[in-house]
Design a protein around this motif. Structure first.
Motif, PDB file in Angstrom:
ATOM      1  N   LYS A   1       0.847  -1.185   0.000  1.00  0.00           N
ATOM      2  CA  LYS A   1       0.000   0.000   0.000  1.00  0.00           C
ATOM      3  C   LYS A   1       0.889   1.243   0.000  1.00  0.00           C
ATOM      4  O   LYS A   1       1.814   1.342   0.798  1.00  0.00           O
ATOM      5  CB  LYS A   1      -0.898  -0.038   1.238  1.00  0.00           C
TER       6      LYS A   1
ATOM      7  N   VAL B   1      -4.478  -7.179  -2.578  1.00  0.00           N
ATOM      8  CA  VAL B   1      -5.401  -7.535  -1.503  1.00  0.00           C
ATOM      9  C   VAL B   1      -5.498  -9.052  -1.421  1.00  0.00           C
ATOM     10  O   VAL B   1      -5.784  -9.719  -2.419  1.00  0.00           O
ATOM     11  CB  VAL B   1      -6.802  -6.932  -1.738  1.00  0.00           C
TER      12      VAL B   1
ATOM     13  N   LYS C   1      -7.304 -12.164   0.773  1.00  0.00           N
ATOM     14  CA  LYS C   1      -8.305 -12.595   1.750  1.00  0.00           C
ATOM     15  C   LYS C   1      -8.265 -14.117   1.840  1.00  0.00           C
ATOM     16  O   LYS C   1      -8.143 -14.802   0.827  1.00  0.00           O
ATOM     17  CB  LYS C   1      -9.704 -12.139   1.347  1.00  0.00           C
TER      18      LYS C   1
ATOM     19  N   ILE D   1     -11.243  -2.352   5.419  1.00  0.00           N
ATOM     20  CA  ILE D   1     -11.409  -1.405   4.322  1.00  0.00           C
ATOM     21  C   ILE D   1     -10.273  -1.638   3.330  1.00  0.00           C
ATOM     22  O   ILE D   1      -9.101  -1.444   3.664  1.00  0.00           O
ATOM     23  CB  ILE D   1     -11.384   0.039   4.838  1.00  0.00           C
ATOM     24  N   VAL D   2     -10.617  -2.067   2.152  1.00  0.00           N
ATOM     25  CA  VAL D   2      -9.604  -2.410   1.147  1.00  0.00           C
ATOM     26  C   VAL D   2      -9.834  -1.568  -0.103  1.00  0.00           C
ATOM     27  O   VAL D   2     -10.945  -1.081  -0.346  1.00  0.00           O
ATOM     28  CB  VAL D   2      -9.661  -3.910   0.797  1.00  0.00           C
ATOM     29  N   PRO D   3      -8.801  -1.377  -0.923  1.00  0.00           N
ATOM     30  CA  PRO D   3      -8.969  -0.617  -2.171  1.00  0.00           C
ATOM     31  C   PRO D   3      -9.985  -1.291  -3.079  1.00  0.00           C
ATOM     32  O   PRO D   3      -9.954  -2.501  -3.300  1.00  0.00           O
ATOM     33  CB  PRO D   3      -7.561  -0.643  -2.787  1.00  0.00           C
ATOM     34  N   GLY D   4     -10.909  -0.494  -3.615  1.00  0.00           N
ATOM     35  CA  GLY D   4     -11.956  -1.064  -4.452  1.00  0.00           C
ATOM     36  C   GLY D   4     -11.507  -1.429  -5.852  1.00  0.00           C
ATOM     37  O   GLY D   4     -12.172  -2.193  -6.550  1.00  0.00           O
ATOM     38  N   ASP D   5     -10.395  -0.861  -6.296  1.00  0.00           N
ATOM     39  CA  ASP D   5      -9.947  -1.102  -7.670  1.00  0.00           C
ATOM     40  C   ASP D   5      -8.849  -2.155  -7.756  1.00  0.00           C
ATOM     41  O   ASP D   5      -8.182  -2.275  -8.786  1.00  0.00           O
ATOM     42  CB  ASP D   5      -9.436   0.204  -8.288  1.00  0.00           C
TER      43      ASP D   5
ATOM     44  N   VAL E   1      -9.105  -8.990  -5.634  1.00  0.00           N
ATOM     45  CA  VAL E   1      -8.859  -9.759  -4.415  1.00  0.00           C
ATOM     46  C   VAL E   1      -8.177 -11.071  -4.780  1.00  0.00           C
ATOM     47  O   VAL E   1      -8.597 -11.771  -5.705  1.00  0.00           O
ATOM     48  CB  VAL E   1     -10.170 -10.017  -3.663  1.00  0.00           C
TER      49      VAL E   1
END
Length: 338
Positions: A122, A164, A166, A320-324, A327
């Protein structure tokens, strides 16, 4: 005067006759009359119904079952949130005219008993470390990639792409850099010697440095304060560990810590690992590797890698993770093949 007194005596009315029978009748009648109630008697008669009602209410409060108290949330927070900022140095370029580049990024991690969410690289970037290094990079033509000195790969200079990750997991991760997981942290001892034995049995590692890194990681995990103190006391009792009683930190503050000799990296030797904690909270502030002798133009006791703990906290807020960012996509490493 005597004549006047005689006249008054003669003018006085005669004394009334005493009627004893009438007096006895009047006395009997007076005794037969109802007596006037006292103030206390009147109060009791007036408020007796209210007193009775109050007694019934009091009895009901004692006899009837009390309502179930509102349940207060006592469960631990859902996530253990760890935000760290990392930086490290690497020697790149022509071995005859090398220069240093710095990797810098943040790692945002949420850990629970059954899930793990991590954002790596990040705000990441690779760039020349100092003005001298930048001048050498410019002299080399500002290459987008530079070969490692002494290695077989190259380093991509510029921004890092975040990733990201998960995963569904089982149990609690003992530290960010350890794959050891526990069903619960509650069973970890609060006695330093017992904690040392537990870590040795869990990992099969008994070398002081390995136990030290595990204890350092444990201090940044979702453990109780007494377990965190035990981990720090464990660090101080390991062979080869040096206590640091006053370490300068950013913004003019100071911390306490420990230092232990670390294995050499492929570019640096004579390395020491330090962990510095906040003396008031016991939480880790920074973990870093330093060189104890001058190397590659750097003076002794200079950090070659550093991990600063910006946040260590329990939270119920979902990650809260970057939407763009996809995953579980491929992690674009800044170290690539030549």
């Amino acid at each position: 005067m005597e004549d006047l007194m005689k006249e008054l005596a003669q003018a006085a009315p005669p004394a009334p006759e005493v009627d004893r029978d009438r007096m006895e009748r009047d006395l009997v009648r007076i005794i037969a009359l109802p007596r006037e109630r006292t103030a206390r008697t009147q109060f009791l008669r007036r408020f007796a119904p209210l007193v009775a009602v109050a007694a019934v209410i009091a009895l009901a409060v004692v006899v009837l079952p009390r309502p179930t108290p509102t349940v207060q949330p006592g469960a631990p927070a859902q996530w253990w949130h760890v935000l760290t900022e990392q930086s490290s140095l690497m020697v790149v370029g022509d071995p005859a005219n090398p220069y240093l580049v710095q990797f810098s990024s943040k790692t945002d991690q949420w850990l629970s008993a059954n899930r793990q969410v991590t954002v790596v690289q990040k705000d990441g970037r690779v760039e020349p470390y100092s003005s001298v290094d930048e001048a050498r990079w410019e002299m080399a033509g500002k290459p987008a990639t530079a070969p490692q000195v002494g290695g077989s790969r190259a380093v991509r200079i510029g921004p890092m792409r975040p990733s990201v990750q998960k995963a569904d997991v089982s149990g609690f991760q003992m530290s960010m850099h350890s794959h050891v997981r526990l069903d619960s942290f509650d069973s970890l001892p609060t006695d330093p010697a017992e904690l040392k034995k537990t870590l040795e049995n869990l990992t099969g590692e008994k070398t002081p440095y390995r136990i030290a890194t595990l204890a350092m990681g444990l201090m940044a995990s979702n453990v109780r304060d007494d377990q965190r103190r035990a981990a720090f006391e464990l660090l101080k009792m390991l062979d080869g560990v040096r206590f640091l009683d006053r370490v300068s930190l950013r913004e003019g503050s100071f911390g306490v810590g420990v230092a232990i000799a670390a294995p050499a990296t492929f570019q640096f030797s004579n390395v020491e690992t330090q962990l510095v904690v906040n003396p008031e909270t016991g939480l880790p502030v920074v973990k870093r590797d330093l060189i104890t002798t001058p190397q590659h133009g750097l003076p002794a006791m200079w950090p070659i890698s550093e991990e600063e703990y910006l946040l260590l906290d329990r939270t119920t807020i979902d990650p809260i993770v970057p939407g763009d960012v996809p995953v579980n996509g491929e992690v674009e490493s800044p170290i690539v093949e030549r």
